[in-house]
Write a protein that holds these residues in place. Sequence first.
Motif, PDB file in Angstrom:
ATOM      1  N   THR A 104       0.890  -1.174   0.195  1.00 16.30           N
ATOM      2  CA  THR A 104      -0.030   0.064   0.004  1.00 16.30           C
ATOM      3  C   THR A 104       0.877   1.322   0.103  1.00 16.30           C
ATOM      4  O   THR A 104       2.017   1.350   0.781  1.00 16.30           O
ATOM      5  CB  THR A 104      -0.873  -0.018   1.249  1.00 16.30           C
ATOM      6  OG1 THR A 104      -1.564  -1.210   1.379  1.00 16.30           O
ATOM      7  CG2 THR A 104      -2.024   1.065   1.105  1.00 16.30           C
ATOM      8  N   SER A 105       0.390   2.159  -0.985  1.00 15.77           N
ATOM      9  CA  SER A 105       1.343   3.545  -0.905  1.00 15.77           C
ATOM     10  C   SER A 105       1.154   4.265   0.312  1.00 15.77           C
ATOM     11  O   SER A 105       0.185   4.140   1.087  1.00 15.77           O
ATOM     12  CB  SER A 105       0.951   4.122  -2.234  1.00 15.77           C
ATOM     13  OG  SER A 105      -0.145   4.659  -2.159  1.00 15.77           O
ATOM     14  N   SER A 106       1.834   5.479   0.415  1.00 16.90           N
ATOM     15  CA  SER A 106       1.655   6.295   1.548  1.00 16.90           C
ATOM     16  C   SER A 106       0.189   6.871   1.395  1.00 16.90           C
ATOM     17  O   SER A 106      -0.442   7.254   2.411  1.00 16.90           O
ATOM     18  CB  SER A 106       2.775   7.236   1.610  1.00 16.90           C
ATOM     19  OG  SER A 106       2.843   8.041   0.344  1.00 16.90           O
ATOM     20  N   ARG A 107      -0.149   7.284   0.164  1.00 17.33           N
ATOM     21  CA  ARG A 107      -1.380   7.915  -0.192  1.00 17.33           C
ATOM     22  C   ARG A 107      -2.631   6.947   0.053  1.00 17.33           C
ATOM     23  O   ARG A 107      -3.599   7.523   0.738  1.00 17.33           O
ATOM     24  CB  ARG A 107      -1.430   8.541  -1.803  1.00 17.33           C
ATOM     25  CG  ARG A 107      -0.364   9.428  -2.091  1.00 17.33           C
ATOM     26  CD  ARG A 107      -1.161  10.310  -3.260  1.00 17.33           C
ATOM     27  NE  ARG A 107      -1.004   9.296  -4.439  1.00 17.33           N
ATOM     28  CZ  ARG A 107      -1.760   9.534  -5.410  1.00 17.33           C
ATOM     29  NH1 ARG A 107      -2.484  10.619  -5.736  1.00 17.33           N
ATOM     30  NH2 ARG A 107      -1.583   8.696  -6.473  1.00 17.33           N
ATOM     31  N   GLY A 108      -2.247   5.695  -0.194  1.00 13.82           N
ATOM     32  CA  GLY A 108      -3.223   4.717   0.192  1.00 13.82           C
ATOM     33  C   GLY A 108      -3.622   4.585   1.762  1.00 13.82           C
ATOM     34  O   GLY A 108      -4.446   4.440   2.045  1.00 13.82           O
TER      35      GLY A 108
ATOM     36  N   LEU B 109      -2.522  -4.256   8.492  1.00 12.16           N
ATOM     37  CA  LEU B 109      -2.507  -3.833   7.131  1.00 12.16           C
ATOM     38  C   LEU B 109      -1.800  -5.019   6.286  1.00 12.16           C
ATOM     39  O   LEU B 109      -2.459  -5.177   5.049  1.00 12.16           O
ATOM     40  CB  LEU B 109      -1.629  -2.409   6.833  1.00 12.16           C
ATOM     41  CG  LEU B 109      -1.679  -1.884   5.386  1.00 12.16           C
ATOM     42  CD1 LEU B 109      -3.227  -1.405   4.903  1.00 12.16           C
ATOM     43  CD2 LEU B 109      -0.752  -0.657   5.234  1.00 12.16           C
ATOM     44  N   VAL B 110      -0.717  -5.652   6.719  1.00 11.48           N
ATOM     45  CA  VAL B 110      -0.327  -6.689   6.012  1.00 11.48           C
ATOM     46  C   VAL B 110      -1.527  -7.706   5.648  1.00 11.48           C
ATOM     47  O   VAL B 110      -1.220  -8.353   4.498  1.00 11.48           O
ATOM     48  CB  VAL B 110       1.002  -7.161   6.649  1.00 11.48           C
ATOM     49  CG1 VAL B 110       1.576  -8.523   6.191  1.00 11.48           C
ATOM     50  CG2 VAL B 110       1.916  -6.189   7.040  1.00 11.48           C
ATOM     51  N   GLU B 111      -2.036  -7.947   6.154  1.00  9.28           N
ATOM     52  CA  GLU B 111      -3.146  -9.216   6.272  1.00  9.28           C
ATOM     53  C   GLU B 111      -4.116  -8.960   5.177  1.00  9.28           C
ATOM     54  O   GLU B 111      -4.447  -9.531   4.267  1.00  9.28           O
ATOM     55  CB  GLU B 111      -4.279  -9.423   7.485  1.00  9.28           C
ATOM     56  CG  GLU B 111      -5.295 -10.095   7.515  1.00  9.28           C
ATOM     57  CD  GLU B 111      -6.146 -10.180   8.397  1.00  9.28           C
ATOM     58  OE1 GLU B 111      -7.140 -10.686   8.419  1.00  9.28           O
ATOM     59  OE2 GLU B 111      -5.802  -9.397   9.390  1.00  9.28           O
ATOM     60  N   PHE B 112      -4.439  -7.411   4.935  1.00  9.51           N
ATOM     61  CA  PHE B 112      -5.192  -7.299   3.517  1.00  9.51           C
ATOM     62  C   PHE B 112      -4.465  -6.930   2.610  1.00  9.51           C
ATOM     63  O   PHE B 112      -5.130  -7.185   1.377  1.00  9.51           O
ATOM     64  CB  PHE B 112      -5.939  -5.956   4.138  1.00  9.51           C
ATOM     65  CG  PHE B 112      -6.556  -5.905   5.330  1.00  9.51           C
ATOM     66  CD1 PHE B 112      -7.882  -6.618   5.476  1.00  9.51           C
ATOM     67  CD2 PHE B 112      -6.262  -5.367   6.658  1.00  9.51           C
ATOM     68  CE1 PHE B 112      -8.653  -6.968   6.798  1.00  9.51           C
ATOM     69  CE2 PHE B 112      -6.871  -5.265   7.702  1.00  9.51           C
ATOM     70  CZ  PHE B 112      -8.148  -6.235   7.890  1.00  9.51           C
ATOM     71  N   GLU B 113      -3.532  -6.635   2.629  1.00  8.18           N
ATOM     72  CA  GLU B 113      -2.621  -6.609   1.498  1.00  8.18           C
ATOM     73  C   GLU B 113      -2.321  -8.048   0.859  1.00  8.18           C
ATOM     74  O   GLU B 113      -2.415  -8.196  -0.249  1.00  8.18           O
ATOM     75  CB  GLU B 113      -1.153  -5.936   1.812  1.00  8.18           C
ATOM     76  CG  GLU B 113      -1.090  -4.509   1.861  1.00  8.18           C
ATOM     77  CD  GLU B 113       0.219  -3.840   2.420  1.00  8.18           C
ATOM     78  OE1 GLU B 113       0.277  -2.569   2.208  1.00  8.18           O
ATOM     79  OE2 GLU B 113       1.064  -4.953   2.995  1.00  8.18           O
ATOM     80  N   ASN B 114      -1.967  -8.945   1.835  1.00  6.21           N
ATOM     81  CA  ASN B 114      -1.691 -10.340   1.610  1.00  6.21           C
ATOM     82  C   ASN B 114      -2.915 -10.928   0.773  1.00  6.21           C
ATOM     83  O   ASN B 114      -3.021 -11.933   0.026  1.00  6.21           O
ATOM     84  CB  ASN B 114      -1.399 -11.398   2.560  1.00  6.21           C
ATOM     85  CG  ASN B 114       0.149 -10.942   3.016  1.00  6.21           C
ATOM     86  OD1 ASN B 114       0.555 -10.438   2.086  1.00  6.21           O
ATOM     87  ND2 ASN B 114       0.591 -11.113   4.174  1.00  6.21           N
TER      88      ASN B 114
ATOM     89  N   PHE C 127      -4.511  -1.361  -6.664  1.00  6.87           N
ATOM     90  CA  PHE C 127      -4.121  -2.172  -5.594  1.00  6.87           C
ATOM     91  C   PHE C 127      -4.677  -1.480  -4.201  1.00  6.87           C
ATOM     92  O   PHE C 127      -5.175  -2.055  -3.309  1.00  6.87           O
ATOM     93  CB  PHE C 127      -2.586  -2.488  -5.652  1.00  6.87           C
ATOM     94  CG  PHE C 127      -2.242  -3.199  -4.493  1.00  6.87           C
ATOM     95  CD1 PHE C 127      -2.325  -4.846  -4.345  1.00  6.87           C
ATOM     96  CD2 PHE C 127      -1.586  -2.514  -3.175  1.00  6.87           C
ATOM     97  CE1 PHE C 127      -1.813  -5.310  -3.544  1.00  6.87           C
ATOM     98  CE2 PHE C 127      -1.176  -3.562  -2.188  1.00  6.87           C
ATOM     99  CZ  PHE C 127      -1.180  -4.732  -2.308  1.00  6.87           C
ATOM    100  N   ASP C 128      -4.339  -0.054  -4.189  1.00 10.53           N
ATOM    101  CA  ASP C 128      -4.916   0.534  -2.887  1.00 10.53           C
ATOM    102  C   ASP C 128      -6.060   0.647  -2.713  1.00 10.53           C
ATOM    103  O   ASP C 128      -6.623   0.502  -1.681  1.00 10.53           O
ATOM    104  CB  ASP C 128      -4.203   1.949  -3.171  1.00 10.53           C
ATOM    105  CG  ASP C 128      -2.670   2.321  -3.056  1.00 10.53           C
ATOM    106  OD1 ASP C 128      -1.930   1.061  -2.714  1.00 10.53           O
ATOM    107  OD2 ASP C 128      -2.107   3.290  -3.271  1.00 10.53           O
ATOM    108  N   ALA C 129      -6.898   0.865  -3.694  1.00  7.54           N
ATOM    109  CA  ALA C 129      -8.596   0.660  -3.640  1.00  7.54           C
ATOM    110  C   ALA C 129      -8.991  -0.741  -3.348  1.00  7.54           C
ATOM    111  O   ALA C 129      -9.797  -0.668  -2.437  1.00  7.54           O
ATOM    112  CB  ALA C 129      -9.240   1.049  -5.180  1.00  7.54           C
TER     113      ALA C 129
END
Length: 726
Positions: free
Chosen positions: A566-570, A632-637, A652-654
């Motif tokens: 996730t980007s910093s903006r995300g 956050l790692v859980e949701f990225e994965n 990806f961020d959305a």
Amino acid sequence: MKIKIVGNLTPEVGVSEKYTVEKVKEAFDTKPVTIVPEQPDSEIKWNIYVKDAKVWRLANVKEKKGQSVTYKFSEISSKAKDVAMIVEAYGKETLIHIKPQPTSNPKITSIELLNVLKKIPTRKFAYGDSIIARVHCVGMELLPIVVTLWENDGDKQKLKTTNLKIDTQKKFVRRGFADVKFYLNPMHVNLANSKVDKGESDEGKYHEYYVTAEILGKEESRKATLDTHVANPDYVEKKLIVKNEIATKPVMEVINSKMMVDLSNSQSWWPFKEDNCGGKYCIKKGDKNELIREINIRLAGFGGNVPTDEFTERTERMIKQFQRDYMKVPETGKICGNVLNAIDEFQRKYPINFDEIKCQCGTCNGYGKGRSHDQYQNSSILEAYRKYEYPGIHRSLVCAYRASVFYINKDKQLNYKTKHIESGYRCHDHYIYRRDHTTNHCGKALDIHYNFLDTNMRASNIRNMNEIRKNIFMKYLGAKQDWNSGKDIFYLESWASTWVHLDVREFSQKYLTEDYFITNNKDLDGKQIVQLAKELQFSNTCLCTGLIANVDNSMDGRVHPSSLTTSSRGIDFIKNWESFKSNLYNDDANGHHCTIGYGHLVHRGPCNGSEPQEFKDGISKERALELFNFRLVEFENAIKRDITVNLHQYEFDALVSLVFNAGANFLNEGGINDGETKIKIKINNSDYSGGADEFSDVTNGGLSGLVKRRKAEIDMFKNNNYNSTH
């Protein structure tokens, strides 16, 4: 014809007894007696009634059916005024009175795993839930039992198990049972993933937990439940093609003709591409820039390093150690995109609690008052005697501590785990400083406490501390003892008998300037290293990732999700929509789930008083950010697991924002009949716009706040517009 019940009228508590209904021939009945039922077993019904004081009530036992049934009476039934067994059969009804007898053999009979409402769970447990272990006993009234929650790594049958002990509690049995509550702390995910079953390369899709109970002091009385499966939030399915190798070689799997990753004894996988850019864009020994300084700080605990902007031999060794121990990839000693992504993941997996670091004097802001500033950077004063109150804690020191947590979790044979930072900053008003004018703790030192892994008891003698110093800090951080081995290394106190002392006292003055001292996680971790690299004109280095086999080189610029974070903006977008709340609250979901901080799920269902005391007391923004980064790692994965096509960063961020709000398994289970969502199906068929439009259906029946958020996420996904105003 009459009916009667045949069975023991004085059963022993905890012993199964059989009861049968039979026909009885009356004097005037000329029909032969038969015990063969003339009606199905399903129509013969048994119930137990208990008399408390003057009132009869139906016992909390499921109705049984059949000509013969078995009952095991509990401790509580032996205390009742009366117990009646009633059967309905052949159009008639009869009863007998039962008098359960106390057992002469005290024992634990069974263990139930219930949800927080003390009901049989209707779904799998998840991290953030509480488990109620109900232990049923006989002959144990007011006697103590020991109840333990374990994470199963294949050693369940042994009394002296090597499985991971999560929590142990002592309870007294009352009315035949004891209820023990265990919290499935999301912070335990890393511990569970750090140890795998024999023959396995990772923990897989689920973590297996179980509960044991035993009579205090009688380990041989131990009983265990079956495993309960808890979804592993870090799990990412690895779809790799196995290459047949000679059995004596390490287990290797082919990703493509130029990419291989060693999966033997690994927890993470970071597929490595040997000649992704031919070394053209990799940062390597001899280079010098500010990105190198950041990496030297963030990975300071991998071999021990100082915050220089030069890529030295120490930096090369540090990168190799990080690649070997954390990433589990071949060691190149060079910085490319896969290393940068791994650093960002590492930081999120091991958050720091700055409340443990702050000064506890009660008079300063947690980091002194800047006293003795006249001594700052005064080269005539040895650092050991410099009384200056630095404006925070040294970044490299905290990053080194973070690495020590990783290593002690990794090395299970040592049988220790980090308890907490016992003492960090001590200003001049701190009672220890007033008693002993230590200068190290004015921003340059940490004192750390440890527990035994198997018993969860405090490790508190010098032999224990020497083991930790030698096998963790000296081995992996390159630390030395007692400040007599030169400059620019981490030091330990050899005489610290019940704690480990780590400091940066012997760093050169140029590495002890005020800009290296921080007071919170935001300043500790800074920007994501990938984002920082791009800002410093290292975009090509970021693309040299090696994380994936199928990087899309087409003109649209999309890349495989496994190379994205996730980007910093995300992150700012999600935080702004979730908004910070210091106290517990029930969210807007259908279940009104108990939540805190930046949308951190404490447990499913409304807040009910069972929450950890930390959350009941309210949390700081700093603590909320730690919880946010960890989850956050859980949701990225989840996105990396469920989306198989390439994505832009903003797409990806959305998607991460969507599942952060709707749940990590939403894309798989949020559709019709708990199946896949149209979002997942359409995007994976490259219908990006159509998949984004489906976001608008995820509003819990049209809640205005969710309608607005979905519109903003659609706008982000389609137009790269990060608008979190609402």
